[in-house]
Write an enzyme that holds these catalytic residues in place. Structure first.
Site: not given
Length: 689
Positions: A158, A204-205, A281
């Site tokens: 992350w 992440n993202e 997710e």
């Protein structure tokens, strides 16, 4: 209506003959007893037939259902639970044929940054050191493997430690260095914990970085880690699914397209890649009744609509302080290690409807779909004669996710559903039946085993109500596991102390402290072998590459957000000359990335010899300031006392200041921290609330 009515069909009947036969039969109730009813009261419901047939071939391979211990210390308090409660919680999560029985555990590759409900430590705070004892994810993965040796492990960053960025806010300045950093985590898992990581993600993202993905694949192969598969990009379908069709090298590097909160949708480009599609997710929140059925609907419709073969819940377990974001989100709630109290939540048993009766490697039948009156059904087979059918009728009001508003209102009605088992399943004689009733609380009928259902001439008929979940299966191994009732809930102790004298610790973090910016760890102070030989130290001296909007200060909270009047004392040791500073605080009122704007009563001492009282972490709202003989590299005792309408502070034995409480929040957590990302030590922490 009755919670469950099951018929078997004794003759091959078609068309209008079926309703007449149904009128002659007494429906079987959820308890297995026959209910005698008059003809006039039999529901006049629509009836539709659905074919389940393996002779038409199979669909995609099922990859499993999982949970995430990631996204910001969501499992932070779990590791501090006493036994036997800690092992009980782990059983409900991972033990096969007991509870959620998860197939996949996805963990955060700690990067020192705030990622939702806190920070998780990197195994490499600096480029020239590593420590594979940091954090609790190693422990959690080992506990999962202990219960289920076949569970798959996924790692995803992350955030990244600041040194990776070389002065930039992203981790891709040196692609080789970043790839080696991630691969070192995978290799450390094996070397130090005997854990084989099966999958690894990118960032992440964040949008995909093509060259980095290819470099990561290259380094993995060079380290003989060909078996480790890459998931990209833990974000949206675009642009990754579009790029793959135009770049063969990138396509060869990626094994799985992972997307978050898919709303059951994929896209044609993703499907055309022939890659595995995962909802890497997804939402299992149940904060109120509106979200209860979302997880049940999602597990079916992700495949029915999107051909998505794995769904992973954020989060695994709600084991962080109440009032932090996304409370009541997880398979279980375990937020009180001081009492041992925990709650097994509805998503545990919703998961069990799938996880206990289908394993990764099973295949979906091609004949799956949506029910004509709302809801869905999937069927999976192992190729050895076993069949599992999962049916859900979640209504719109009770199956919404607060993290995804892309689902438009839909209608679900009571209905009669007939399944015609064809192909190799035509000869089945009996199916086991598991049932859950969701929707409005209380959710008393979750994962309830009903009497076996005889299958005659390949026909099975169910009367379905709203917000119901059924599993029909040939497997007889299902079980609703049960441990003794946990201890009663209690608030955080009003009197609490920690001297951090742990010596050779198993975990790097002290119990109950929840880092929100920076990383705090047990520390052996080699320069002080007596009173302060073992301390608690803030370990970062540079801002990490963040995922959220981290504060410029570091802070770790503890206690109860409802605390009002409190006395806090702590010994502090500043290591940074001139620019350094440290604080203790009370009534800290917010969490997550919002900590940048946290309010509270902050008592600072600074390396320039002054002290300050501010009403915010950012130290922009100054209440008092004064000069005192404060020096760095020396231990000082700070005391903060809040009582009724005033607060005062002491440095060592000297009363420094008093102020009214008008500018401050009314309640909040206790906290410790530093003025910036700098080294600083804490010892002999005491609370009296």
């Amino acid at each position: 209506m009755f919670p469950c009515k099951i018929w078997t069909k004794c003759l091959q009947v078609k068309g209008r003959l079926l309703p007449w036969l149904l009128l002659l039969l007494s429906p079987l109730s959820a308890t297995g007893s026959f209910i005698h009813r008059k003809y006039a009261f039999l529901p006049n419901l629509p009836n539709f037939q659905y074919i389940l047939d393996d002779s038409r071939g199979f669909g995609r391979v099922f990859d499993g259902i999982g949970g995430m211990s990631s996204g910001g210390a969501a499992s932070r308090l779990l590791v501090n639970y006493p036994e036997p409660q800690r092992s009980e919680i782990l059983d409900y999560l991972f033990k096969p044929n007991f509870g959620a029985s998860l197939h996949i555990l996805k963990v955060e590759i700690g990067g020192d940054g705030q990622t939702a409900d806190g920070t998780e430590p990197s195994h490499m705070h600096q480029h020239d050191e590593d420590d594979y004892r940091r954090g609790y994810e190693w422990w959690l993965m080992k506990e999962a493997k202990k219960r289920n040796p076949h569970i798959k492990l996924v790692g995803l960053p992350w955030s990244f430690p600041g040194w990776i960025g070389q002065g930039k806010s992203h981790p891709f300045s040196n692609l080789t260095m970043t790839a080696l950093y991630v691969v070192s985590w995978i290799m450390g898992a094996k070397k130090h914990h005997k854990l084989d990581i099966d999958y690894v993600g990118i960032w992440n993202e964040k949008n995909p970085e093509k060259e980095y993905i290819q470099m990561l694949r290259k380094i993995l192969n060079e380290k003989k880690l060909h078996r480790v598969k890459i998931i990209a990009n833990d974000y949206t379908w675009a642009p990754i699914s579009f790029v793959l069709e135009k770049d063969q090298e990138l396509k060869d590097s990626i094994d799985i397209i992972g997307v978050h909160y898919t709303a059951n949708q994929s896209n044609s480009n993703a499907l055309e890649t022939k890659k595995k599609l995962w909802s890497s997710e997804d939402c299992n929140i149940f904060k109120d009744e509106t979200g209860t059925g979302f997880w049940a609907r999602n597990l079916n419709q992700n495949y029915v609509i999107g051909q998505i073969t794995s769904t992973i819940a954020w989060n695994l377990v709600g084991s962080y302080y109440p009032q932090l974001p996304f409370e009541k989100d997880g398979m279980l709630t375990a937020k009180e290690p001081w009492s041992g109290h925990y709650v097994v939540e509805a998503p545990t048993w919703i998961s069990a409807h799938t996880t206990q009766f289908a394993q990764p490697g099973w295949k979906y039948l091609k004949t799956v779909g949506l029910l004509k009156e709302g809801g869905s059904y999937v069927a999976l087979a192992d190729g050895l004669g076993n069949l599992t059918i999962i049916i859900e009728t979640m209504s719109f009001p009770f199956s919404q996710c607060v993290k995804n508003n892309d689902i438009h209102p839909f209608k679900v009605s009571e209905q009669i559903t007939t399944f015609s088992l064809q192909g190799t399943f035509n000869g089945l004689a009996m199916l086991q039946v598991w049932y859950s009733k969701l929707g409005k609380q209380p959710w008393n009928d979750t994962f309830k085993q009903l009497p076996p259902l005889k299958v005659i001439d390949g026909i099975v008929t169910l009367q379905l109500g709203l917000d119901e979940l059924y599993t029909l299966t040939t497997l007889t191994t299902g079980k609703k596991g049960k441990h003794p009732i946990p201890p009663k809930s209690k608030p955080f102790p009003s009197k609490y102390k920690d001297d951090f004298n742990v010596g050779d610790q198993c975990f790097s973090a002290a119990p109950n402290f929840a880092d929100q910016a920076g990383v705090f760890e047990y520390y052996t102070n080699e320069q002080d072998t007596e009173e302060h030989a073992f301390t608690y130290r803030q370990m970062l001296n540079q801002r990490p590459i963040t995922w959220a909007d981290d504060a410029e200060q570091t802070i770790s909270i503890i206690g109860n957000q409802n605390w009002k009047d409190v006395k806090i004392s702590c010994d502090v040791f500043m290591e940074s000359s001139m620019t350094g500073g440290m604080f203790i605080a009370a009534r800290v009122n917010t969490g997550r990335s919002f900590f940048r704007n946290a309010q509270g009563v902050f008592f600072w001492i600074l390396a320039n010899g002054t002290y300050e009282i501010t009403s915010d972490l950012a130290a922009t709202k100054l209440i008092k300031r004064g000069d005192y003989n404060i020096t760095v590299e020396r231990w000082h005792t700070l005391t903060l006392v809040i009582s009724e309408a005033s607060a005062y502070g002491m440095l060592n034995t000297t009363h420094l200041w008093t102020t009214s409480l008008k500018p401050f929040p009314k309640t909040g957590w206790a906290a410790i921290g530093t003025r910036s990302f700098e080294f600083g030590q804490f010892d002999n922490f005491h609370i009296d609330a």
